[in-house]
Enzyme design. Sequence first.
Site, PDB file in Angstrom:
ATOM      1  N   GLU A 122      31.750  37.305  29.588  1.00 25.64           N
ATOM      2  CA  GLU A 122      30.364  37.413  29.134  1.00 25.64           C
ATOM      3  C   GLU A 122      29.598  38.288  30.126  1.00 25.64           C
ATOM      4  O   GLU A 122      29.732  38.085  31.331  1.00 25.64           O
ATOM      5  CB  GLU A 122      29.683  36.038  29.066  1.00 25.64           C
ATOM      6  CG  GLU A 122      28.307  36.141  28.429  1.00 25.64           C
ATOM      7  CD  GLU A 122      27.592  34.792  28.294  1.00 25.64           C
ATOM      8  OE1 GLU A 122      28.183  33.755  28.630  1.00 25.64           O
ATOM      9  OE2 GLU A 122      26.442  34.811  27.865  1.00 25.64           O
ATOM     10  N   GLY A 262      26.963  31.101  38.213  1.00 26.41           N
ATOM     11  CA  GLY A 262      27.284  29.707  38.496  1.00 26.41           C
ATOM     12  C   GLY A 262      28.608  29.282  37.882  1.00 26.41           C
ATOM     13  O   GLY A 262      29.475  28.730  38.553  1.00 26.41           O
ATOM     14  N   ALA A 263      28.758  29.559  36.598  1.00 24.33           N
ATOM     15  CA  ALA A 263      29.953  29.111  35.890  1.00 24.33           C
ATOM     16  C   ALA A 263      29.971  29.764  34.516  1.00 24.33           C
ATOM     17  O   ALA A 263      29.001  30.407  34.123  1.00 24.33           O
ATOM     18  CB  ALA A 263      29.948  27.597  35.736  1.00 24.33           C
ATOM     19  N   MET A 264      31.086  29.568  33.792  1.00 26.50           N
ATOM     20  CA  MET A 264      31.211  30.205  32.476  1.00 26.50           C
ATOM     21  C   MET A 264      31.905  29.265  31.503  1.00 26.50           C
ATOM     22  O   MET A 264      32.948  28.690  31.802  1.00 26.50           O
ATOM     23  CB  MET A 264      31.986  31.519  32.650  1.00 26.50           C
ATOM     24  CG  MET A 264      32.223  32.273  31.369  1.00 26.50           C
ATOM     25  SD  MET A 264      30.651  32.795  30.624  1.00 26.50           S
ATOM     26  CE  MET A 264      31.107  32.762  28.887  1.00 26.50           C
ATOM     27  N   ASN A 266      33.764  29.400  28.846  1.00 26.96           N
ATOM     28  CA  ASN A 266      34.891  29.798  27.996  1.00 26.96           C
ATOM     29  C   ASN A 266      35.484  28.597  27.257  1.00 26.96           C
ATOM     30  O   ASN A 266      35.657  27.541  27.837  1.00 26.96           O
ATOM     31  CB  ASN A 266      36.001  30.419  28.844  1.00 26.96           C
ATOM     32  CG  ASN A 266      35.465  31.361  29.879  1.00 26.96           C
ATOM     33  OD1 ASN A 266      34.875  32.368  29.543  1.00 26.96           O
ATOM     34  ND2 ASN A 266      35.627  31.009  31.149  1.00 26.96           N
ATOM     35  N   HIS A 298      25.892  21.610  31.825  1.00 31.67           N
ATOM     36  CA  HIS A 298      25.460  22.825  31.117  1.00 31.67           C
ATOM     37  C   HIS A 298      26.646  23.498  30.417  1.00 31.67           C
ATOM     38  O   HIS A 298      26.572  23.797  29.214  1.00 31.67           O
ATOM     39  CB  HIS A 298      24.798  23.775  32.125  1.00 31.67           C
ATOM     40  CG  HIS A 298      24.301  25.044  31.531  1.00 31.67           C
ATOM     41  ND1 HIS A 298      22.983  25.225  31.154  1.00 31.67           N
ATOM     42  CD2 HIS A 298      24.941  26.198  31.221  1.00 31.67           C
ATOM     43  CE1 HIS A 298      22.841  26.438  30.645  1.00 31.67           C
ATOM     44  NE2 HIS A 298      24.017  27.048  30.678  1.00 31.67           N
ATOM     45  N   GLU A 299      27.712  23.733  31.156  1.00 28.69           N
ATOM     46  CA  GLU A 299      28.855  24.438  30.547  1.00 28.69           C
ATOM     47  C   GLU A 299      29.501  23.587  29.458  1.00 28.69           C
ATOM     48  O   GLU A 299      29.904  24.100  28.421  1.00 28.69           O
ATOM     49  CB  GLU A 299      29.900  24.833  31.602  1.00 28.69           C
ATOM     50  CG  GLU A 299      29.360  25.629  32.790  1.00 28.69           C
ATOM     51  CD  GLU A 299      28.467  26.802  32.423  1.00 28.69           C
ATOM     52  OE1 GLU A 299      28.654  27.396  31.354  1.00 28.69           O
ATOM     53  OE2 GLU A 299      27.549  27.120  33.214  1.00 28.69           O
ATOM     54  N   HIS A 302      27.500  23.768  26.234  1.00 28.95           N
ATOM     55  CA  HIS A 302      27.677  25.029  25.502  1.00 28.95           C
ATOM     56  C   HIS A 302      28.752  24.907  24.422  1.00 28.95           C
ATOM     57  O   HIS A 302      28.776  25.715  23.500  1.00 28.95           O
ATOM     58  CB  HIS A 302      28.115  26.143  26.464  1.00 28.95           C
ATOM     59  CG  HIS A 302      26.981  26.948  27.030  1.00 28.95           C
ATOM     60  ND1 HIS A 302      25.931  27.403  26.278  1.00 28.95           N
ATOM     61  CD2 HIS A 302      26.762  27.416  28.294  1.00 28.95           C
ATOM     62  CE1 HIS A 302      25.109  28.113  27.048  1.00 28.95           C
ATOM     63  NE2 HIS A 302      25.583  28.128  28.277  1.00 28.95           N
ATOM     64  N   GLU A 321      21.210  29.891  25.628  1.00 30.67           N
ATOM     65  CA  GLU A 321      20.888  29.542  27.021  1.00 30.67           C
ATOM     66  C   GLU A 321      19.633  28.676  27.136  1.00 30.67           C
ATOM     67  O   GLU A 321      19.623  27.694  27.867  1.00 30.67           O
ATOM     68  CB  GLU A 321      20.774  30.805  27.878  1.00 30.67           C
ATOM     69  CG  GLU A 321      22.088  31.583  28.019  1.00 30.67           C
ATOM     70  CD  GLU A 321      23.252  30.749  28.549  1.00 30.67           C
ATOM     71  OE1 GLU A 321      23.031  29.622  29.046  1.00 30.67           O
ATOM     72  OE2 GLU A 321      24.405  31.220  28.452  1.00 30.67           O
TER      73      GLU A 321
HETATM   74  N1  B3K Z   1      26.984  31.993  30.086  1.00 31.98           N
HETATM   75  C1  B3K Z   1      27.249  32.177  31.486  1.00 31.98           C
HETATM   76  C2  B3K Z   1      26.612  33.404  32.036  1.00 31.98           C
HETATM   77  C3  B3K Z   1      27.441  34.594  32.074  1.00 31.98           C
HETATM   78  C4  B3K Z   1      26.736  35.728  32.760  1.00 31.98           C
HETATM   79  C5  B3K Z   1      27.357  37.016  32.632  1.00 31.98           C
HETATM   80  N2  B3K Z   1      26.734  38.078  33.379  1.00 31.98           N
HETATM   81  C6  B3K Z   1      26.816  31.008  32.298  1.00 31.98           C
HETATM   82  C7  B3K Z   1      25.956  30.031  31.616  1.00 31.98           C
HETATM   83  O1  B3K Z   1      24.817  30.266  31.334  1.00 31.98           O
HETATM   84  O2  B3K Z   1      26.425  28.967  31.287  1.00 31.98           O
HETATM   85 ZN    ZN Z   2      24.515  28.814  29.884  1.00 31.79          ZN
END
Ligand code: B3K
Ligand code: ZN
Length: 873
Positions: A122, A262-264, A266, A298-299, A302, A321
């Site tokens: 992302e 911070g984190a992603m 996926n 948070h992750e 998502h 977000e």
């Molecule tokens: N969705 C990712 C952010 C990725 C940023 C890329 N430049 C983290 C988050 O908001 O959970």
């Molecule tokens: Zn996020």
Amino acid sequence: MTAQLAKLRSDYKAPEFRITSVDLTVYLHDTRTHVTNRMQIEPLAACTALRLHGEHMTLQSVKINGQSLTEQDYQITDKALTLHSVPNKAFELTIVNTINPAANTALEGLYKSGGAFCTQCEAEGFRRITYYLDRPDILAVFTTTITADKQTYPYLLSNGNAVAQGDNSDGTHWVRWHDPHPKPAYLFALVAGNFEVLTDHYTTKSGREVLLQLFVDQGNLKRADYAMAALKNSMRWDEERFGLEYDLDIYMIVAVDFFNMGAMENKGLNVFNSRYVLADSKTATDQDFLNVESVIGHEYFHNWTGNRITCRDWFQLSLKEGLTVFRDQEFSSDLGSRAVNRIDAIRIIRTHQFNEDASPMAHPIRPDKVIEMNNFYTVTVYNKGAEVIRMLHTLLGEKGFQAGMKLYVQRHDGQAVTCDDFVAAMADANDTDLGLFQRWYSQAGTPTVKVSQRYDAKAKALTLAFAQETPPTPGQAEKSAVHIPVLLSAYTTNGQLMAMQHPQLRRHESGSLLFELTKHADQLTIENVEEAPVLALLENFSAPVKLEFDQDFSDSIVLLANAQQDVTRWEAAQHIYTKLILDAVSNQNPLELPLPVAKALQNMAATPLDAALKSLVVTPPTLEEIAEYFTRNIPLAAIDDAVNSLRQQIANCLHNEFAAIWAKRKQEPYQLSGSAIANRSLQHTALYYLALNKPAQFSAEVARYFSKADNMTAQQSALQIAVHLNLDCKQQLLDAFEQQWQNDPLVLDKWFAIQAGAPHANVAETVATLKKHSRFNPDNPNRQYALYATFGRNMVQFHRADGAGYRLMADMISYLNTKNPQVAARLVTPLTQWRRYDEQRRQQMKAVLEALHKLPDLASDLDEKISQSLATD
Ligand code: B3K
Ligand code: ZN
């Protein structure tokens, strides 16, 4: 430097092709990773050419339905691969390419973090792995086969479920993963490494058994328990509060040291910055623990708000977000202190988001124009986005909001949608019109709400006049009225809640009254009001606006002592402090804490209020927050003097109370309960003020506390107090901390940050020395954020009149320009606001920006921000 083309939200076009499935085969190699990408593609329009995104890779071959293409059949640029002619019915496209993960210092796409391979896709990182239609409205089913040396990379991970694996005769092994949920490429992940694994299980409310795995570097297993518990809490909470359940048989989290954010999130395989996973009481502060909980949540959240329902295009980023930040805030508030969480969120908006709104990069939560998407992962899109969701929650109530969520999920599960779709679901589920509310998505800037009150004692009538105004922002000169929910309460001067009735005031579930300001100006006359009330306005910060309301100290004191909501009591103290500071700055008078205020603070200290709240009430706004009251010629020195003088007087007038808090603290073993955290917070605030009031006397006490500390919260607080107050023990503590933690980068970051954030005249020199420290690795984003980003937020020292701060920052930005443009663009932010300072500083900042703008190979991230900054008038 090549000028980059802006993309416009209004230019959105539906895709001309669909990719139904992707079969990726990846042979991992440090410098020559080999990718085979077999895609099933369906044309959706009468279109013969196909343009795929792709950057930083070498194409090996292209086949359509098994037939090799020749170089005449396609064109390659540094951004794309265009096939001149493709079949007009479903076909298979196979692309083979190589990439160089070891050379990838931008940390986007596939790269090495320490010894491990990992990905960050992302927003537009997948196009650095293979050629693809890299846009979030292309949803495909992914199957991924990874091959690598078995000894070096015993774990090979990707999204979904592992479906097959085997060993090869050359010492490599392979694992195949299949993710049944169609997803955009930005949610793709691949990880390979030699990890320690923490394993656990979770049973969802409908009975699905989920395997939970947390992968950390060797030696870090003992620091993973808290993150695992936070994950299970998140899964439970989302079921209970939102009715949303996890949908795969496995959920994996990998902690890596090199990570830009911070984190992603996926799908099924989150990749985390290790600072949001690793935590034990020796190395993590209370705040670190709370941050881990919130980012893990948070992750995880998502998975529904982002993954199953994703964004149609990147302009809609706040769809996932803003909503997910709102959800993580609610999670933390339900598990911990609601008031403390709310105050933290308010402070972020008042300092950082208001600051962004006043900058050349000001943008609505749904931007209209983007050059580099990575520049829009902002406090506006995230945190103001969450405030917009919170306003919907305030207007509709918890029940109405949840009905909207349910409809949103029902309608859009499996789709890529827009912010308008979200608001429409909220409106339809509640049978209401949110047309005006939608302006929050398109209008940038911070509205000001002015309120005045007039009481007619004879008629027992109260007239409240409201007016709103939003200042112009770049590209948006004219502003319209927005829909502002104003929560309010009225108290008697004795602190009793007063009943007030008016057709435009409705009782809200929070206990306050709700007034909806929908016009530029509005006025209410309320009858049967027995006395002139003390008003609490914009309670719980019910809208992300600046409130202008002239309230006497005596009225604020009534609220500080009596308001029913803790956030309102805190706001009353903030109102007093802000007024004192602004008066001192504008009248050029020394600040003096009025006696009744001092008395009120002493009384507050004696009440049974929550300890964390007390700590927050005695903490005045920072210089950064006060600076947002000035658009031009920010009087840095005067604000700094006033804030310092206020702190000094609080230290003085509450000395006995602070001494009692400090003396009465219990020597208990470290505990992570809410009350233990709250008590530590108040004790450390007390120690800070005691040392501020009597530095010579308390230096030894701070040093003793430091050396006896059995947890990082205490150790870090003592170090910060010693350094920021320049106590005699400062160097001794700095040396001891460095010695103890030199091999623990996450802890040493605290040591870097405390020094970079210190209010001392020589901080620029300190930062220049620290950047040469053997443990400062400039290629690791966490080190940069600890040292340079902290320095950039240290307003007085960064903006030192001789320009030393600017030059130091510019040097690092030039270094990062080609190495890691995302980090470079973060660091440039304070420079872009040059117009808000005095002439001398303006000239120096502008010169630095102009020099950066001329850098060869200027990254689009920097180009966008610097051009915007130099262009605006
Ligand atoms: N969705 C990712 C952010 C990725 C940023 C890329 N430049 C983290 C988050 O908001 O959970
Ligand atoms: Zn996020």
